[in-house]
Design an enzyme around this catalytic site. Structure first.
Site, PDB file in Angstrom:
ATOM      1  N   TRP A   1      44.665  34.435  41.330  1.00 24.34           N
ATOM      2  CA  TRP A   1      45.336  33.742  42.314  1.00 24.34           C
ATOM      3  C   TRP A   1      44.423  32.736  43.319  1.00 24.34           C
ATOM      4  CZ3 TRP A   1      42.802  34.907  46.929  1.00 24.34           C
ATOM      5  CH2 TRP A   1      42.192  36.433  46.799  1.00 24.34           C
ATOM      6  N   ASN A   2      43.271  32.865  43.260  1.00 25.17           N
ATOM      7  CA  ASN A   2      42.362  32.176  44.328  1.00 25.17           C
ATOM      8  C   ASN A   2      42.106  30.702  43.999  1.00 25.17           C
ATOM      9  OD1 ASN A   2      40.590  33.058  41.980  1.00 25.17           O
ATOM     10  ND2 ASN A   2      38.936  32.877  43.340  1.00 25.17           N
TER      11      ASN A   2
ATOM     12  N   PRO B   1      49.612  33.473  34.855  1.00 23.17           N
ATOM     13  CA  PRO B   1      49.096  33.350  36.186  1.00 23.17           C
ATOM     14  C   PRO B   1      49.378  34.406  36.986  1.00 23.17           C
ATOM     15  CG  PRO B   1      51.014  31.656  35.784  1.00 23.17           C
ATOM     16  CD  PRO B   1      50.713  32.559  34.801  1.00 23.17           C
ATOM     17  N   ASP B   2      48.535  34.538  38.199  1.00 24.52           N
ATOM     18  CA  ASP B   2      49.134  35.583  39.317  1.00 24.52           C
ATOM     19  C   ASP B   2      50.583  35.070  39.829  1.00 24.52           C
ATOM     20  OD1 ASP B   2      49.134  36.650  42.137  1.00 24.52           O
ATOM     21  OD2 ASP B   2      47.822  37.734  40.992  1.00 24.52           O
TER      22      ASP B   2
ATOM     23  N   GLY C   1      38.856  37.724  37.136  1.00 25.90           N
ATOM     24  CA  GLY C   1      39.323  38.795  38.118  1.00 25.90           C
ATOM     25  C   GLY C   1      38.116  39.756  38.297  1.00 25.90           C
ATOM     26  N   SER C   2      38.271  40.947  38.864  1.00 24.32           N
ATOM     27  CA  SER C   2      37.762  41.687  39.119  1.00 24.32           C
ATOM     28  C   SER C   2      36.746  42.471  38.112  1.00 24.32           C
ATOM     29  CB  SER C   2      38.296  42.736  40.028  1.00 24.32           C
ATOM     30  OG  SER C   2      38.950  43.773  39.315  1.00 24.32           O
TER      31      SER C   2
ATOM     32  N   GLU D   1      35.369  35.966  33.532  1.00 22.93           N
ATOM     33  CA  GLU D   1      34.471  35.782  34.761  1.00 22.93           C
ATOM     34  C   GLU D   1      34.865  36.549  35.676  1.00 22.93           C
ATOM     35  OE1 GLU D   1      34.850  32.941  38.178  1.00 22.93           O
ATOM     36  OE2 GLU D   1      33.898  31.550  36.606  1.00 22.93           O
ATOM     37  N   LEU D   2      33.854  37.252  36.322  1.00 26.67           N
ATOM     38  CA  LEU D   2      34.105  38.568  37.131  1.00 26.67           C
ATOM     39  C   LEU D   2      33.489  38.404  38.550  1.00 26.67           C
ATOM     40  CD1 LEU D   2      33.324  41.294  34.284  1.00 26.67           C
ATOM     41  CD2 LEU D   2      35.677  40.078  35.021  1.00 26.67           C
TER      42      LEU D   2
ATOM     43  N   GLU E   1      30.891  43.156  47.084  1.00 29.79           N
ATOM     44  CA  GLU E   1      31.976  41.938  47.114  1.00 29.79           C
ATOM     45  C   GLU E   1      32.888  42.146  48.205  1.00 29.79           C
ATOM     46  OE1 GLU E   1      33.353  38.395  44.345  1.00 29.79           O
ATOM     47  OE2 GLU E   1      33.884  40.534  43.963  1.00 29.79           O
TER      48      GLU E   1
END
EC number: 1.2.1.79
Length: 536
Positions: A176-177, A201-202, A251-252, A273-274, A405
């Site tokens: 979402w970012n 997508p979110d 995401g996470s 990519e985390l 984080e």
């Protein structure tokens, strides 16, 4: 802390705009974008709200398992014809899309602001990234994917080469970012490599992805090749993982680990990519004013909700006091606001859960002895999800923001006297996504950067230099991910390598009548000679 107040929060009467934000696209326009997706008959739509106002953005249909599988089937059908086109033909739509995005950026800037709660200057970063990616892959893909010749085992008698074939249908799960930029960075190379895409997508920021998909088709991308499905991962995640020929996830770290384990059961490849806990090192010769200004951008762009944003700053003791004073003053002067213009320096957080996380991290540190030098509080007077940019010091192990984080507008300052010690402390994390080094000596900055365990390092910049240089790869070391986006790697990962060798005249086993002992002596001498040839 200065601020601007959105017109809707000042009690003015507003038109039917997305999220109730003055000047935003109309609700009818949002509905037209939503109409590009459909939902399962038994799934209730999800109502998303604008971070600036808490008012509705759109009612989003939610796909079910069967609908996701149907999207993959449709995409697979479209992919066959697409993959048969020359790469030079496939990449042409990206250059047309590049021009369309720039020409129509005003609408998507509004959408990104309304959906994600960004300041407009941060939303423009997404437009910039989108067109840079389109230009790079629109110009270089044919060369990167072209067949590659290789020296054969027997010079002159073995002709060898490498071909690149598309994976098939790529599944992309977007966060979402950065709804526009990360869609472009993942979808564009997947498509130009000859794949079809099914993207999830979110929900929170789906309109930005739908807007870009609409423009891509207007630029010449065949309909059906890029499918978008909406839904919670818990409902449609199995279908995505089981149907895709390659998975791209942002995401996470915990979710990434789970997805990697599950998709590995199918022996399907992936890129992730985390998370990150990104450090910035300010060397003793750094320009303090420039470093402090750069740190504000590095820490608080998109309200700190950026995978590569800085959350730890290590400043040499000789300039620590001066840097801290300058940085705190610049941070306190940031203007918060939710209007669709360039007056605000920082926008809002995107969700209630992010607001709760940021508040909890700051309160945990404060309760255990950390000092808040500026910020440290929510601003409900501006909107439901605003939080002041926050600078902490005296943060120690055991405090939540020391190692975890935050993913928000919170940064901790530490001192150091020895550069090696600063590098070791910067590397003392399970993450390794991005890092920043500040110095007047570019060579020294490069050398320090090379010792940092991070996928990207920016010297005299926070993150934008590597983020915007699409020709170099971007991704994480350690628990910050696997694989890379951007550059040649960001394109080749969406392909299967195939080697073909054509052997002529002499075979690679003894000819009839030649003893094996004689043949092996001949081959031994030949290999010694081959070692001396250039390119072998």
């Amino acid at each position: 802390m200065t601020s601007t107040t959105p017109a809707n929060l000042a009690g003015q009467s507003l038109p039917a705009t997305v999220g109730g934000v003055a000047g935003a696209p109309s609700a009818a326009r949002a509905a037209a974008l939503v109409a590009r997706v459909t939902g399962g008959a038994d799934n209730a739509p999800v109502q998303m709200t604008a971070p600036f106002t808490g008012q509705p953005i759109a009612s989003l249909p939610q796909a079910d398992d069967a609908e996701v599988r149907a999207a993959f089937a449709d995409a697979r059908q479209a992919q066959r014809e697409w993959a048969a086109l020359p790469v030079a033909r496939r990449q042409q739509f990206l250059l047309r899309l590049h021009d369309l995005v720039l020409a129509r950026q005003a609408e998507v800037l509004d959408l990104v602001q309304v959906e994600a709660g960004k300041a407009r200057i941060d939303a423009f970063d997404e437009v910039s990234a989108t067109v840079l990616v389109a230009a790079y892959y629109g110009k270089h893909s044919a060369k990167i994917l072209s067949p590659r010749r290789a020296p054969g085992v027997i010079p002159g008698l073995t002709r060898a080469g490498e071909l690149r074939h598309p994976k098939g249908v790529v599944g992309i799960i977007s966060p979402w970012n950065y709804p526009l930029a990360l869609t472009a960075m993942d979808v564009f190379p997947a498509l130009v490599a000859g794949n079809a895409v099914v993207q999830k997508p979110d929900n929170q920021t789906a309109l930005s992805a739908l807007w870009l998909q609409e423009l891509a088709e207007e630029a010449g991308l065949p309909a059906g090749l890029w499918q978008i499905v909406l839904g919670r991962g818990s409902r449609i995640g199995d279908a995505l993982l089981e149907e895709c020929d390659y998975l791209c996830f942002t995401g996470s770290t915990p979710t990434g680990k789970d997805l990697a384990g599950r998709i590995a059961q199918r022996l399907t490849s992936y890129s992730l990519e985390l998370g990150g806990k990104n450090p910035m090192i300010v060397l003793p010769d750094a320009d303090v004013a420039k470093s402090a200004a750069g740190a504000v951008t590095a820490c608080f762009s998109s309200a700190g909700q950026l995978c590569v944003s800085v959350e730890r700053i290590y400043v040499h003791d000789s300039i620590r006091e001066e840097f801290t004073r300058e940085f705190v003053a610049r941070t306190a002067a940031l203007r918060l606001g939710g209007a669709l213009d360039y007056h605000a320096g920082m926008g809002s957080l995107t969700s209630q859960s992010q607001l709760e996380t940021v508040s909890a991290h700051v309160e945990d540190a404060r309760s255990k002895g950390a000092r808040v030098l500026t910020g440290g509080r929510a601003r409900p007077d501006l909107g439901p999800l605003f939080y002041e940019p926050t600078v902490l010091t005296d943060v120690r192990p055991g405090m939540t923001p020391f190692a975890s984080e935050t993913f928000g507008p919170v940064v901790s300052i530490y001192g150091f006297s020895d550069v090696t010690d600063a590098i070791e402390r910067a590397n003392d994390t399970p993450f390794g996504l991005n890092a920043s080094v500040w110095t007047r000596n570019g060579r020294a900055g490069w050398e320090v950067g090379a010792r940092l365990k991070a996928g990207t390092v920016n010297v005299n910049e926070g993150y934008a230099a590597t983020f915007g240089t699409v020709g170099v790869p971007m991704g994480g070391m350690k628990e910050s991910g696997a694989g890379r986006r951007n550059g040649a790697e960001g394109l080749l990962k969406y392909t299967e390598a195939q080697s073909i060798a054509v052997q002529r005249a002499v075979g690679l086993r003894p000819p009839k009548g030649v003893p094996g002992s004689l043949w092996t002596r001949f081959m031994t001498v030949s290999m010694k000679l081959l070692r001396r040839l250039p390119g072998r």
